[in-house]
Design an enzyme around this catalytic site. Structure first.
Site, PDB file in Angstrom:
ATOM      1  N   ALA A   9      -3.845   7.634  -4.746  1.00  0.00           N
ATOM      2  CA  ALA A   9      -2.483   7.129  -4.914  1.00  0.00           C
ATOM      3  C   ALA A   9      -2.627   5.631  -5.202  1.00  0.00           C
ATOM      4  O   ALA A   9      -2.735   4.813  -4.288  1.00  0.00           O
ATOM      5  CB  ALA A   9      -1.673   7.386  -3.655  1.00  0.00           C
ATOM      6  N   GLY A  30       0.832  -1.203   0.000  1.00  0.00           N
ATOM      7  CA  GLY A  30       0.000   0.000   0.000  1.00  0.00           C
ATOM      8  C   GLY A  30       0.864   1.249   0.000  1.00  0.00           C
ATOM      9  O   GLY A  30       2.039   1.201  -0.354  1.00  0.00           O
ATOM     10  N   ASN A  31       0.294   2.361   0.375  1.00  0.00           N
ATOM     11  CA  ASN A  31       1.076   3.597   0.489  1.00  0.00           C
ATOM     12  C   ASN A  31       0.466   4.468   1.580  1.00  0.00           C
ATOM     13  O   ASN A  31      -0.514   4.087   2.212  1.00  0.00           O
ATOM     14  CB  ASN A  31       1.155   4.331  -0.856  1.00  0.00           C
ATOM     15  CG  ASN A  31      -0.218   4.664  -1.389  1.00  0.00           C
ATOM     16  OD1 ASN A  31      -0.953   5.443  -0.785  1.00  0.00           O
ATOM     17  ND2 ASN A  31      -0.595   4.051  -2.509  1.00  0.00           N
ATOM     18  N   TYR A  32       1.057   5.640   1.794  1.00  0.00           N
ATOM     19  CA  TYR A  32       0.693   6.465   2.954  1.00  0.00           C
ATOM     20  C   TYR A  32      -0.529   7.365   2.740  1.00  0.00           C
ATOM     21  O   TYR A  32      -0.847   8.176   3.595  1.00  0.00           O
ATOM     22  CB  TYR A  32       1.873   7.364   3.334  1.00  0.00           C
ATOM     23  CG  TYR A  32       3.090   6.602   3.802  1.00  0.00           C
ATOM     24  CD1 TYR A  32       3.045   5.846   4.964  1.00  0.00           C
ATOM     25  CD2 TYR A  32       4.282   6.662   3.091  1.00  0.00           C
ATOM     26  CE1 TYR A  32       4.158   5.160   5.403  1.00  0.00           C
ATOM     27  CE2 TYR A  32       5.414   5.978   3.522  1.00  0.00           C
ATOM     28  CZ  TYR A  32       5.348   5.226   4.679  1.00  0.00           C
ATOM     29  OH  TYR A  32       6.441   4.551   5.115  1.00  0.00           O
TER      30      TYR A  32
END
Ligand code: PMT
Length: 422
Positions: free
Chosen positions: A291, A223-225
């Site tokens: 994102a 995943g990402n932030y």
């Protein structure tokens, strides 16, 4: 491309205060005497105004004055003592097209920022579904105090519009910033708000927001932030301007405020892609703020991968579909598509290349090199890039950035002669 100044709200076409429901909140400061004038100006322009006053507010201006001007009983207590009648802050919150708190003291601002619902004004604020404006009034040192500034920043991040206090002589006879803005200027801001609030009526907007999670096994993912804050702010801003908004959200921990936003929750890039194709095709404006993970594991394991069975491990990744690219490929004439570029190096060149490669009309560039910009923060610093130029904006709350982006979209549509719903 040339760098030019960020535009301001300037072309206010029609003033629409007539018939609007406005809750005027008054808290206990000397500037409360100006609220009577503000109330009179609003009523004269055809607004229906309901005054909600704090117990301290009544020490500065009497309910009799206010109810005579508004033509409605002033609300202050939760109950009318002699009849036991309950005053519903929920009904008031739903009734209001706009809530304006003028003057807002340091104490009221602090209560609003922290949800301290111990009076009718703050409970009404917490129930308000529509836009809220706050006109602070206090002594200069109280206004400048870090605690007040923190609370004001919280309100801004919550989407509240702050009408900055003016400089001048204060009740303490000191001179500085802290005077409540003049009623005429507050009315101007109210008119601008109502004008803005209808600028996207009849338009359908689709927005992607948040991260995507690409499953490795039942307990792990790539995943990402991304928190979703930027995309949700855009959804709230478009909804506040009257658009029909569909928000396609990856896994995030935030809620939508406006009941008019249709939210579709997804987890992976493929799920987001599947939903987005239909939703963006049906929209007039598409904004890709998510994102999206560019890659996913080729195989998602159905059981938890055990540590003891593996000395090391590698995961084979395959490319995810590019949602923005696929949606713009089948565009209808008149549709406007806006993407984001999150960069760490060669920001402008990368943004310009994405604008072209993904078939977008506009790219919002944010760089992780700018403090306070990008993932998770309540603020962002963006440059809006189109085929004809770019505009760099200072660090602002994500809601203010969303307003700048939507202004830029409306300007682009206006320049192309497309309807902005006026
Ligand atoms: O959610 P927050 O914590 O508030 O953070 C906001 C944000 C940093 C996520 C946001 O401001 C932002 O920059 N979003 C885009 C992040 C990104 O993925 O940028 P990119 O340069 O990798 O992608 C370019 C564009 O293509 C983006 O519009 C993206 O949504 C889109 N894209 C990318 C990959 C893909 N497979 N499909 C896409 O649609």
């Amino acid at each position: 491309m040339s760098l030019h100044e960020a535009p301001e709200y300037s072309d206010i076409k029609v003033f629409q205060v007539k018939g609007k429901h406005i809750v005027l909140g008054i808290s206990g400061g000397i500037a409360a005497y100006k609220s009577a004038h503000l109330l009179r100006l609003l009523v004269k322009q055809g607004a229906e105004v309901q005054v909600v006053i704090t117990p301290n507010g009544k020490e500065f201006i009497t309910p009799v004055t206010l109810s005579s001007l508004s033509g409605k009983p002033v609300v202050s207590e939760f109950f009318t003592a002699n009849t036991g009648e309950w005053h519903s802050h929920v009904d008031l919150g739903l009734w209001a097209d706009l809530m304006v708190i003028a003057p807002a003291t340091a104490s009221t601002i602090a209560k609003m920022a922290n949800g301290v619902a111990d009076n009718m004004l703050v409970t009404t604020y917490l129930s308000a579904k529509e836009h809220v404006m706050v006109a602070p009034a206090m002594d200069l040192d109280m206004w400048a105090h870090p605690s007040t500034q923190r609370n004001v920043a919280t309100l801004r991040a919550d989407g509240v519009e702050i009408i900055e206090p003016a400089e001048g002589e204060l009740a303490s006879h000191l001179v500085g910033r802290g005077r409540m803005e003049e009623p005429e200027n507050i009315v101007k801001r109210i008119r601008e708000y109502f004008n803005r609030s209808e600028s996207m009526t009849g338009l359908r907007v689709a927005i992607t927001a948040g991260p995507t999670y690409e499953r490795i096994d039942p307990v792990r993912f790539i995943g990402n932030y991304s928190s979703g804050k930027m995309g949700f702010a855009l959804a709230e801003e478009c909804s506040a301007r009257g658009a029909e908004v569909t928000l396609i959200a990856g896994p995030v921990a935030i809620e939508t405020r406006s009941p008019r936003i249709r939210r579709i929750d997804v987890e992976s890039a493929q799920e987001m892609h599947n939903v987005a194709l239909g939703e963006f095709a049906a929209s007039d404006i598409g904004i890709f703020s998510a994102a999206v993970a560019d890659y996913r594991p080729l195989k998602a394991e159905s059981s938890k991968i055990k540590r003891e069975h593996n000395d090391g491990m590698s995961i084979e990744l395959v490319r995810n579909p590019d949602i923005a690219f696929d949606c713009t490929r089948s565009r209808r004439p008149g549709q406007v598509f806006v993407g984001f570029a999150l960069e760490t190096d060669d920001e402008m060149a990368n943004a310009a290349s994405k604008l072209e490669r993904k078939g977008l009309d506009m790219i919002v560039l944010n760089s992780l090199r700018d403090k306070g910009a990008g993932f998770r923060t309540d603020t962002n610093k963006v440059t809006i890039v189109t085929a004809t130029g770019e505009a760099a904006y200072p660090l602002k709350t994500k809601r203010e950035v969303a307003a700048d982006i939507v202004d830029a979209i409306e300007n682009l549509m206006g320049a192309r002669g497309e309807s902005c719903g006026d």
